[in-house]
Design an enzyme around this catalytic site. Structure first.
Site, PDB file in Angstrom:
ATOM      1  N   THR A  12       0.830  -1.198   0.000  1.00 23.01           N
ATOM      2  CA  THR A  12       0.000   0.000   0.000  1.00 23.01           C
ATOM      3  C   THR A  12       0.870   1.255   0.000  1.00 23.01           C
ATOM      4  O   THR A  12       2.046   1.228   0.375  1.00 23.01           O
ATOM      5  CB  THR A  12      -0.930   0.041   1.228  1.00 23.01           C
ATOM      6  OG1 THR A  12      -0.150   0.251   2.421  1.00 23.01           O
ATOM      7  CG2 THR A  12      -1.727  -1.250   1.360  1.00 23.01           C
ATOM      8  N   GLY A  13       0.280   2.360  -0.450  1.00 20.03           N
ATOM      9  CA  GLY A  13       0.970   3.643  -0.375  1.00 20.03           C
ATOM     10  C   GLY A  13       2.091   3.816  -1.369  1.00 20.03           C
ATOM     11  O   GLY A  13       3.193   4.228  -0.998  1.00 20.03           O
ATOM     12  N   SER A  15       2.573   5.964  -4.417  1.00 19.15           N
ATOM     13  CA  SER A  15       2.013   7.034  -5.245  1.00 19.15           C
ATOM     14  C   SER A  15       3.059   7.885  -5.943  1.00 19.15           C
ATOM     15  O   SER A  15       2.728   8.810  -6.670  1.00 19.15           O
ATOM     16  CB  SER A  15       1.101   7.938  -4.391  1.00 19.15           C
ATOM     17  OG  SER A  15      -0.032   7.219  -3.936  1.00 19.15           O
ATOM     18  N   ILE A  20       9.307   4.675  -0.099  1.00 15.85           N
ATOM     19  CA  ILE A  20       9.616   3.334   0.377  1.00 15.85           C
ATOM     20  C   ILE A  20       8.722   2.313  -0.312  1.00 15.85           C
ATOM     21  O   ILE A  20       9.147   1.194  -0.617  1.00 15.85           O
ATOM     22  CB  ILE A  20       9.461   3.265   1.908  1.00 15.85           C
ATOM     23  CG1 ILE A  20      10.578   4.083   2.583  1.00 15.85           C
ATOM     24  CG2 ILE A  20       9.487   1.826   2.403  1.00 15.85           C
ATOM     25  CD1 ILE A  20      10.426   4.216   4.083  1.00 15.85           C
ATOM     26  N   GLY A  21       7.480   2.688  -0.584  1.00 14.52           N
ATOM     27  CA  GLY A  21       6.563   1.768  -1.245  1.00 14.52           C
ATOM     28  C   GLY A  21       7.051   1.350  -2.615  1.00 14.52           C
ATOM     29  O   GLY A  21       7.061   0.157  -2.955  1.00 14.52           O
ATOM     30  N   SER A 148       7.383   4.517  12.724  1.00 14.90           N
ATOM     31  CA  SER A 148       8.297   5.669  12.673  1.00 14.90           C
ATOM     32  C   SER A 148       9.068   5.875  13.962  1.00 14.90           C
ATOM     33  O   SER A 148       9.485   6.990  14.268  1.00 14.90           O
ATOM     34  CB  SER A 148       7.509   6.942  12.341  1.00 14.90           C
ATOM     35  OG  SER A 148       6.905   6.851  11.072  1.00 14.90           O
ATOM     36  N   TYR A 161       0.025  12.021  14.014  1.00  9.51           N
ATOM     37  CA  TYR A 161       0.835  11.032  13.287  1.00  9.51           C
ATOM     38  C   TYR A 161       1.551  10.112  14.265  1.00  9.51           C
ATOM     39  O   TYR A 161       1.518   8.885  14.126  1.00  9.51           O
ATOM     40  CB  TYR A 161       1.843  11.743  12.389  1.00  9.51           C
ATOM     41  CG  TYR A 161       2.735  10.799  11.618  1.00  9.51           C
ATOM     42  CD1 TYR A 161       2.262  10.147  10.483  1.00  9.51           C
ATOM     43  CD2 TYR A 161       4.049  10.554  12.018  1.00  9.51           C
ATOM     44  CE1 TYR A 161       3.077   9.269   9.774  1.00  9.51           C
ATOM     45  CE2 TYR A 161       4.860   9.677  11.321  1.00  9.51           C
ATOM     46  CZ  TYR A 161       4.372   9.041  10.195  1.00  9.51           C
ATOM     47  OH  TYR A 161       5.169   8.168   9.499  1.00  9.51           O
TER      48      TYR A 161
END
Length: 251
Positions: A12-13, A15, A20-21, A148, A161
């Site tokens: 996922t993620g 874009s 990292i994706g 994180s 976050y």
């Protein structure tokens, strides 16, 4: 399509090409996994170019555009990957939402946006992945979450976050105990400060002396660790939060 192999990975993620994706998609493709990724507000031309880049590595690749703030997003994604490539045995929860807040700015809407993307989406993806896995013929699966390092120090100005990503660390530990008997390992990776395109030159100069390795973290650093955790060699590792920060000094 009915998948009878264990070589489909859902990431996922993804874009943009500097994250990292995207780096994880490449590393897993090199390892022979068919790739299915999710994106949001990505440029159409880049999506086509990146899909071809993955396919040129000799594997299948497809993707879906999804807004993880929507309550049915997890089902939509898993139905999408099964329809395109088959049942995945690797799930990488990389998608994240981050907006600078602090106590003066944080409000209900801001907190809800962080919660739905950073907590609800990976949690529901993980449990639905596990339910479908249990009903399949597979005996080895992987869930890898991206955190994180919230427990290593404060994240000033990122209250929502830090709190929502921190919850994923706790979720990782508990879920790993539930899914061990199914053959699914559940781990999390904290890549530390990583240059995915968001760092200013000023920030890079500030962070660089804090890295014992002499350079700032790059997406491929995290991707290589994620690929290892997805491999057969990592079958004995579960319930771990791995801080892979290149010796980053927080004080």
């Amino acid at each position: 399509m009915t998948n009878t192999t264990d070589r489909v990975a859902l990431i996922t993620g993804v874009s943009h090409g500097n994250g990292i994706g995207a780096a994880t998609c490449i590393e897993l493709a090199k390892a022979g996994y068919d790739i299915f990724f999710t994106c949001w507000e990505a440029m159409d031309k880049w999506l086509e170019i990146f899909q071809k880049e993955i396919q040129d590595l000799g594997v299948a690749c497809d993707y879906i555009e999804v807004d993880f703030r929507q309550p049915d997003a997890s089902t939509q994604v898993l139905d999408g990957v099964e329809g395109a490539l088959g049942m995945p045995t690797v799930l990488i929860n990389n998608a994240a939402h981050s907006v600078v807040d602090g106590y003066k700015r944080l409000d209900d809407d801001m907190l809800d946006d962080h919660y739905t993307v950073n907590m609800r989406a990976p949690m529901m993806l993980s449990v639905e992945f596990a339910r479908r896995f249990e009903a399949s013929m597979f005996t080895s699966g992987r869930i890898i979450n991206i955190t994180s390092g919230q427990n290593l120090g404060p994240m000033v100005g990122e209250l929502a976050y830090g709190a929502t990503k921190g919850a994923i660390s706790a979720f990782t530990s508990s879920l790993s105990a539930e899914l061990a008997s199914l053959g699914i390992t559940v781990n999390a990776v904290n890549p530390g400060p990583t240059d995915t395109g968001w760092m200013t030159e000023e920030l890079k100069k500030e962070l660089l002396p804090k890295f014992k390795k002499g350079r700032i973290g790059m997406p491929k650093d995290a991707a290589r660790l994620i690929a290892f955790l997805a491999s057969e060699e990592a079958e004995w590792i579960t319930g771990q939060i791995i801080h892979s920060e290149g010796g980053f000094l927080r004080s």
